[in-house]
Write an enzyme that holds these catalytic residues in place. Structure first.
Site, short mmCIF file in Angstrom:
data_model
loop_
_atom_site.label_atom_id
_atom_site.label_comp_id
_atom_site.label_asym_id
_atom_site.label_seq_id
_atom_site.Cartn_x
_atom_site.Cartn_y
_atom_site.Cartn_z
N HIS A 392 -3.51 -12.00 7.35
CA HIS A 392 -2.97 -10.98 6.44
C HIS A 392 -3.43 -11.21 5.00
CE1 HIS A 392 0.37 -8.17 5.19
NE2 HIS A 392 0.21 -8.84 4.06
N GLU A 393 -3.22 -12.43 4.51
CA GLU A 393 -3.55 -12.71 3.11
C GLU A 393 -5.06 -12.71 2.87
OE1 GLU A 393 -1.38 -12.50 0.95
OE2 GLU A 393 0.42 -12.71 2.18
N HIS A 396 -6.09 -9.16 2.15
CA HIS A 396 -5.94 -8.84 0.73
C HIS A 396 -7.09 -9.46 -0.08
CE1 HIS A 396 -2.08 -6.92 1.02
NE2 HIS A 396 -1.45 -8.00 1.42
N HIS A 399 -10.39 -7.69 0.39
CA HIS A 399 -10.33 -6.41 -0.31
C HIS A 399 -10.60 -6.63 -1.80
CE1 HIS A 399 -8.01 -2.29 -0.58
NE2 HIS A 399 -9.21 -2.24 -1.11
#
Length: 602
Positions: A392-393, A396, A399
């Protein structure tokens, strides 16, 4: 009982498991140089006050200086705060963080003239400036967006009054925060071993996940008994924040508080309404999920305090950090060679702070200033959930990496509307990868349960919250009273509708709205549900179309904030003005629910 191992100090953690903040500033001395430089740039920008209409070069210089100041402040704050997050007892970085915050406040005040002065430039003059000064081309979207906002910007005097009212308008949220975090006290219950334990915000989730139903029930009723003692006050604070939202929307000439809130992202109301309508139309899927939960927990009656209890028992899935890295790399391989290369660099080159130590900030996040690589804070505990957190991290982080690399500073930040897309794409790819290779029945059930819970909490629950927000704002906008009883009745009915006939909707849940901080940040929660749905649709395209879909997705990651979020998602292949992405996401939920029901029967 074995004594719990003491947490290491920061110095005891091996360097290979620490992030390299030296990539931002080699030393605190370098931080200090930038701290002294920022006010000098502000002075230069202030020297252009009142002169932006004079010539194109003045406007260009002002925008450049704004970017330079923004970059420096971003570096100053992120470095100080992340150093503090390494060990919150470190007074040096507590002080640096406080200094960065104070400087930022001063700078915000000194540069506040910029936007109103740009808006005051006549449109034909602004067009001429853009033709005369090539450097302004990069600011075209920024200036066009400012122009879009012009209809809702008031006179200088009125704007000053609204700005002065800004602090007062924060009062409902601040009162709620103090009540919720400082003044509210919760009762003591007995844990699984019969020991006295006080309910706290931090312990609530863990206690609600207890396998002991008596602990869950006592926690649930204990927590809400405290909110009930303040229910009239909490109804008043929520009422006040709704009236605040309506006041600012009307003053800025928006037809409703909802439209005023969506305006910043240039999102039409139909996106919000599509979400609610589409999820409601398929609430039968949520009802099936509730029925399955009731069966797996072997309960005659399912209550609201049973919703967080683990449905799959006796699965211990330990994943050492080194294994999790390989797991994530393999799971994200469908995103292509360049993504794989950058991801591998991130794992090897000091992006990630892996393990817990004394004084370290809890939880997980991704952050980092423009001009350096992103960073990820973890508190890795060798659990499968930690692998999902890592994926998940890093979503980020990737991105941010691509946005920072491909965009100028002014467009390097993506909006909250799309912020959860990349992280959820990664989690979904990890789920699919693990399901593709996992044959063990219990582990498959564990994985599917993890995804279904994510979906329930992010799509169904946040959509229910979004519907509640729309209802309570609509009630006051229609001239009706938003009483405590009305709040309870609206919230109770929504829970009945969303959870279905197999759930006993306990009376205490009627006050749950009183503890949700997101309701003080109007019309925010729907973005979780739309982001999750968009990510699910994107993964389906990546898996069915291959490279063309990957290319579109990478273009989205590289776009930062260079366009409105809906336009960026359209370029990636997802149209959130249509219900289709939400329907696609619900199809995935139903498919996994089918398998979970089959595995349960088996």
């Amino acid at each position: 009982m074995e004594k719990e191992k003491a947490l290491p100090t920061r110095q005891q953690v091996p360097d290979q498991f620490k992030w390299k903040l030296e990539d931002i500033y080699r030393s605190d001395g370098d931080w200090e140089k930038d701290y002294q430089e920022a006010p000098k740039l502000v002075e230069q920008l202030s020297g252009l006050k009142g002169k932006l209409q004079e010539k194109a070069l003045n406007l260009f210089k002002a925008l450049q200086l704004q970017d330079q100041i923004g970059q420096i402040m971003e570096k100053l704050f992120t470095y100080a705060r992340m150093r503090r997050d390494e060990d919150n007892t470190n007074a040096t970085y507590q002080a640096l963080t406080d200094r960065a915050v104070a400087l930022n406040t001063q700078i915000a005040s000194a540069t506040s003239f910029l936007t109103p002065e740009i808006l005051a430039i006549p449109e034909e003059v602004l067009k001429r400036f853009q033709q005369e000064e090539q450097g302004l081309n990069v600011y075209r979207f920024f200036l066009d967006d400012l122009k879009r906002q012009k209809a809702h910007v008031l006179s200088e005097g009125e704007e000053i009054i609204l700005a002065q009212a800004g602090e007062i308008s924060q009062a409902p949220g601040q009162i709620f925060t103090m009540l919720n975090n400082a003044d509210l006290t919760f009762p003591t219950i007995k844990d699984e071993e019969g020991k006295e334990i006080e309910i706290t915000h931090g312990r609530f989730s863990r206690l609600m996940e207890s396998r002991d139903r008596r602990v869950r029930k006592d926690t649930f009723h204990g927590l809400y008994s405290s909110y009930k003692k303040l229910e009239n006050t909490l109804a008043s604070t929520l009422n006040s924040v709704v009236k605040r939202d309506i006041f600012f929307a009307r003053v800025r000439k928006f037809p409703s508080a909802l439209e005023g809130s969506l305006f910043g992202d240039n999102v039409p109301v139909q996106v919000y309404d599509n979400l609610i309508r589409t999820v409601r139309a398929q609430n039968s899927a949520m009802h099936r999920y509730v029925r399955l939960r009731k069966k797996l927990l072997d309960l005659d009656q399912l209550h609201m305090y049973d919703i967080y209890a683990p449905m799959v028992r006796d699965v211990e899935w330990k994943v050492p950090y080194a294994d999790s890295v390989e797991m994530v790399k393999k799971a994200l391989a469908p995103l292509g060679a360049d993504y794989e290369r950058v991801l591998a660099d991130g794992f090897q080159q000091g992006w990630i702070d892996v393990y817990e130590n004394k004084g370290k900030t809890s939880g997980a996040y991704s952050w980092g200033p423009f001009g350096t690589h992103p960073y990820v804070l973890l508190n890795y505990q060798d659990q499968l959930n930690d692998v999902f957190t890592l994926a998940h991290e890093m979503g980020h982080a990737m991105h941010s990496y691509y946005s920072h690399k491909e965009q100028p500073y002014i467009y390097s930040q993506y909006t909250i509307f799309v912020a959860e897309v990349a992280s959820t794409v990664n989690e979904t790819l990890l789920t699919n990868y693990l399901l593709d290779k996992e044959q063990d029945r219990a582990k498959r059930m564990y994985l599917i349960n993890h995804y279904l819970e994510q979906f329930r909490g992010t799509v169904f629950r946040q959509t229910m919250f979004a519907e509640f927000e729309k209802a309570i704002h609509g009630k006051i906008e229609a001239g009706e009273a938003l009483t405590l009883q009305a709040l309870k009745e609206i919230y109770h009915k929504l829970n009945v509708d969303y959870y279905g006939p197999d759930m006993i909707v306990d009376e205490d849940i009627d006050i749950e709205w009183a503890r949700i901080p997101h309701f003080y940040n109007n019309f925010y929660v729907y973005k979780y549900a739309t982001g999750f749905s968009a990510a699910t649709a994107l993964v389906q395209k990546i898996q069915s179309e291959g490279q063309p879909a990957v290319d579109r997705y990478l273009t989205f990651l590289k776009s930062g904030g260079s366009d409105y979020p809906l336009e960026l998602l359209k370029k990636a292949g997802v149209d959130m003005t249509s219900p289709q992405p939400i329907e696609q996401a619900l199809t995935v939920f139903n498919k996994l629910l089918d398998e979970m029901e089959t595995l349960t029967a088996g």
